[in-house]
Design an enzyme around this catalytic site. Structure first.
Site, short mmCIF file in Angstrom:
data_model
loop_
_atom_site.label_atom_id
_atom_site.label_comp_id
_atom_site.label_asym_id
_atom_site.label_seq_id
_atom_site.Cartn_x
_atom_site.Cartn_y
_atom_site.Cartn_z
N LYS A 22 0.87 -1.18 0.00
CA LYS A 22 0.00 0.00 0.00
C LYS A 22 0.90 1.22 0.00
O LYS A 22 2.04 1.17 0.46
CB LYS A 22 -0.86 0.00 1.28
CG LYS A 22 -2.12 0.80 1.16
CD LYS A 22 -3.29 -0.02 0.63
CE LYS A 22 -4.53 0.82 0.49
NZ LYS A 22 -5.66 0.05 0.00
N GLY A 67 -25.35 2.82 3.51
CA GLY A 67 -24.47 3.48 2.55
C GLY A 67 -24.83 3.06 1.14
O GLY A 67 -24.66 1.89 0.77
N VAL A 68 -25.36 4.02 0.35
CA VAL A 68 -25.74 3.70 -1.03
C VAL A 68 -24.87 4.50 -2.00
O VAL A 68 -25.36 5.18 -2.89
CB VAL A 68 -27.25 3.91 -1.29
CG1 VAL A 68 -28.05 2.84 -0.59
CG2 VAL A 68 -27.70 5.30 -0.84
N GLY A 69 -23.56 4.39 -1.80
CA GLY A 69 -22.60 5.00 -2.72
C GLY A 69 -22.38 4.04 -3.88
O GLY A 69 -23.27 3.27 -4.26
N VAL A 82 -20.75 1.21 -4.32
CA VAL A 82 -20.97 -0.23 -4.12
C VAL A 82 -22.38 -0.51 -3.59
O VAL A 82 -23.09 -1.39 -4.10
CB VAL A 82 -19.91 -0.81 -3.14
CG1 VAL A 82 -20.16 -2.30 -2.91
CG2 VAL A 82 -18.50 -0.59 -3.66
P1 NAD Z 1 -18.70 5.65 -1.65
O1 NAD Z 1 -17.96 6.78 -1.09
O2 NAD Z 1 -19.11 5.68 -3.10
O3 NAD Z 1 -20.05 5.39 -0.80
C1 NAD Z 1 -20.11 5.41 0.57
C2 NAD Z 1 -21.49 5.93 0.94
O4 NAD Z 1 -21.65 5.79 2.35
C3 NAD Z 1 -21.71 7.40 0.60
O5 NAD Z 1 -22.93 7.53 -0.11
C4 NAD Z 1 -21.78 8.08 1.96
O6 NAD Z 1 -22.64 9.20 1.99
C5 NAD Z 1 -22.29 6.95 2.83
N1 NAD Z 1 -22.02 7.09 4.26
C6 NAD Z 1 -20.90 7.56 4.87
N2 NAD Z 1 -21.05 7.48 6.20
C7 NAD Z 1 -22.26 6.93 6.44
C8 NAD Z 1 -22.98 6.59 7.62
N3 NAD Z 1 -22.47 6.79 8.82
N4 NAD Z 1 -24.19 6.02 7.47
C9 NAD Z 1 -24.74 5.81 6.25
N5 NAD Z 1 -24.10 6.12 5.11
C10 NAD Z 1 -22.88 6.68 5.20
O7 NAD Z 1 -17.82 4.35 -1.34
P2 NAD Z 1 -17.90 2.93 -2.04
O8 NAD Z 1 -16.88 2.86 -3.14
O9 NAD Z 1 -19.32 2.58 -2.32
O10 NAD Z 1 -17.32 1.99 -0.87
C11 NAD Z 1 -18.13 1.66 0.24
C12 NAD Z 1 -17.27 0.89 1.25
O11 NAD Z 1 -16.76 -0.29 0.62
C13 NAD Z 1 -16.06 1.65 1.77
O12 NAD Z 1 -15.82 1.28 3.10
C14 NAD Z 1 -14.93 1.14 0.89
O13 NAD Z 1 -13.68 1.26 1.54
C15 NAD Z 1 -15.34 -0.30 0.72
N6 NAD Z 1 -14.79 -0.92 -0.49
C16 NAD Z 1 -15.06 -0.38 -1.72
C17 NAD Z 1 -14.52 -0.98 -2.86
C18 NAD Z 1 -14.81 -0.43 -4.23
O14 NAD Z 1 -14.53 -1.12 -5.23
N7 NAD Z 1 -15.41 0.76 -4.35
C19 NAD Z 1 -13.72 -2.14 -2.75
C20 NAD Z 1 -13.48 -2.68 -1.47
C21 NAD Z 1 -14.02 -2.05 -0.35
#
Ligand code: NAD
Length: 369
Positions: free
Chosen positions: A80, A180-182, A184
């Site tokens: 990393k 969390g509806v980002g 993923v």
């Molecule tokens: P993202 O930033 O697109 O989405 C995260 C969402 O969570 C956002 O909409 C944010 O507003 C919401 N959020 C933050 N704090 C919150 C809370 N306390 N309660 C409810 N919602 C909350 O991130 P992502 O890419 O969707 O990733 C989500 C998680 O998965 C992260 O922890 C990331 O490290 C992990 N992850 C992602 C990937 C990937 O390919 N994107 C791979 C492995 C792990």
């Protein structure tokens, strides 16, 4: 405690400090273990309070990558990088290219990619200086955004957990709470609703939550209460540390299966708390390995169908973790750690010539290089 003591206790091979005053680059690359293959892991850009915090983060994250790759059965080790400073102020082509030169200097022992605050466009600058990079944009022949593949892997792992705990192959009417509806979480909700699950969603971004709820006819909940929803599965897809002293007593779900990294605030303590409550915890780095699987395919010459099909394999990987946990009466996080450690040990013990092909070059294992 000194850096050598910490690195040797955590099992790191190499820690590199990179400085380029002209661009303002201050970066640390940690190579945890290359027994299985070159150390791959994203580069995080973060405004750390001090150097100690940055070192702790990069050591912990790089070790996690060794475990993630080993359990997923990928020909990769763990590494990393962190770049210190405020990304809004410091980001520039010059800085990322300076970082790329340092990565190139490691000659393939470390392969970089995106992480927090480092986007595919930034990685394209890194790629101008090094071939040891993954996650470049799809327009630059990369694999692009890994989130849909991560979500597919999480969906597949969630199905495995439902099969193991609820003894059913179908997700029809299975109740799932997605926090969390980002990138993923939203994609996961899409797949769950197509499979007939009853979905509850929450996000601190109220607008995003409302749109997803309306699109998929999901129920909306308060983001700070969703962990206690009356559901079968709780899927944390937001922040780490969500499984802790405060939240675990309120959890009604029988299964935890979500994408967020570092879900257990304290691995040992909170992993045991979940086990005692009879909650099946899907270890985060096992279920969210789809993104890493995707990036690994980019190194071989990207084939999306193959990457997606391998992400579906998280189903069997998780079943193996659950079976190991039950057979040995240990928590699931411990079972997956054991599986990873055995694979790393086996690779270390092999005397056979270990080579890894990367960008059409043969990467030779460090003991023979
Ligand atoms: P993202 O930033 O697109 O989405 C995260 C969402 O969570 C956002 O909409 C944010 O507003 C919401 N959020 C933050 N704090 C919150 C809370 N306390 N309660 C409810 N919602 C909350 O991130 P992502 O890419 O969707 O990733 C989500 C998680 O998965 C992260 O922890 C990331 O490290 C992990 N992850 C992602 C990937 C990937 O390919 N994107 C791979 C492995 C792990």
């Amino acid at each position: 405690m000194g850096i050598f003591t910490i690195a040797s206790e955590m099992g790191h091979e190499e820690v590199v400090f990179c400085s380029d005053p002209e661009s303002g680059l201050k970066a640390i690359v940690a190579i945890h273990d290359t027994s299985i293959g070159p150390a791959l892991g994203g580069c995080r850009f973060w405004d750390y309070r001090n150097e100690e915090e940055a070192i702790t983060d990069v050591l912990r994250l790089s070790r996690g990558m060794t475990y993630k790759a080993a359990v997923a059965g990928l020909p990769l080790g763990g590494g990393k990088a962190v770049i210190m400073g405020n990304p809004q102020k410091l980001k520039s082509e010059q800085l990322f290219r300076a970082f790329g030169k340092f990565v190139q200097g490691l000659n393939g022992r470390y392969i970089t990619a995106e992480d927090v605050n480092v986007r595919p466009d930034d990685i394209n600058f890194v790629a101008k200086e090094t071939k040891y990079v993954a996650g470049v944009t799809s327009s630059s022949h990369g694999s692009g955004d890994p989130s849909p593949v991560t979500a597919l892997g999480v969906f597949s792992g969630l199905r495995a957990a439902v099969k193991y705990k609820l003894k059913t192959d179908s997700l029809k009417d299975v109740r799932v709470a997605v926090q969390g509806v980002g990138a993923v979480g939203k994609s996961l909700v899409h797949q769950l609703s197509e499979a007939g699950a009853k979905v509850v969603v929450a996000d601190i971004n109220k607008e995003a939550a409302k749109i997803v709820a309306e699109t998929y006819k999901a129920k909306l909940m308060d983001p700070f209460e969703i962990h206690g929803a009356d559901v079968d599965v709780f899927a944390p897809c937001a922040l780490g540390g969500i499984l802790n002293d405060q939240t675990i007593p309120a959890i009604k779900a029988k299964i935890i299966a979500g994408a967020a990294n570092n879900q257990l605030l304290e691995e040992k303590k909170h992993g045991f708390m979940l086990m005692e409550k009879g909650i099946l915890y899907s270890p985060d780095y096992v279920i969210n390995a789809g993104g890493l699987i995707n990036v690994c395919h980019e190194l071989k010459g990207y084939n999306r169908d193959k990457a997606l099909s391998e992400a579906l394999g998280i189903y069997n990987t998780l079943l193996h973790v659950f079976e190991t946990s039950e057979a040995q009466s240990i928590p699931t996080w411990e079972a997956s750690n054991h599986i990873a450690e055995v694979r790393v040990q086996e690779a270390r013990g092999k005397n056979s010539r270990m080579t890894h092909t990367f960008n059409n070059q043969t990467w030779i294992h460090r003991d023979e290089a």
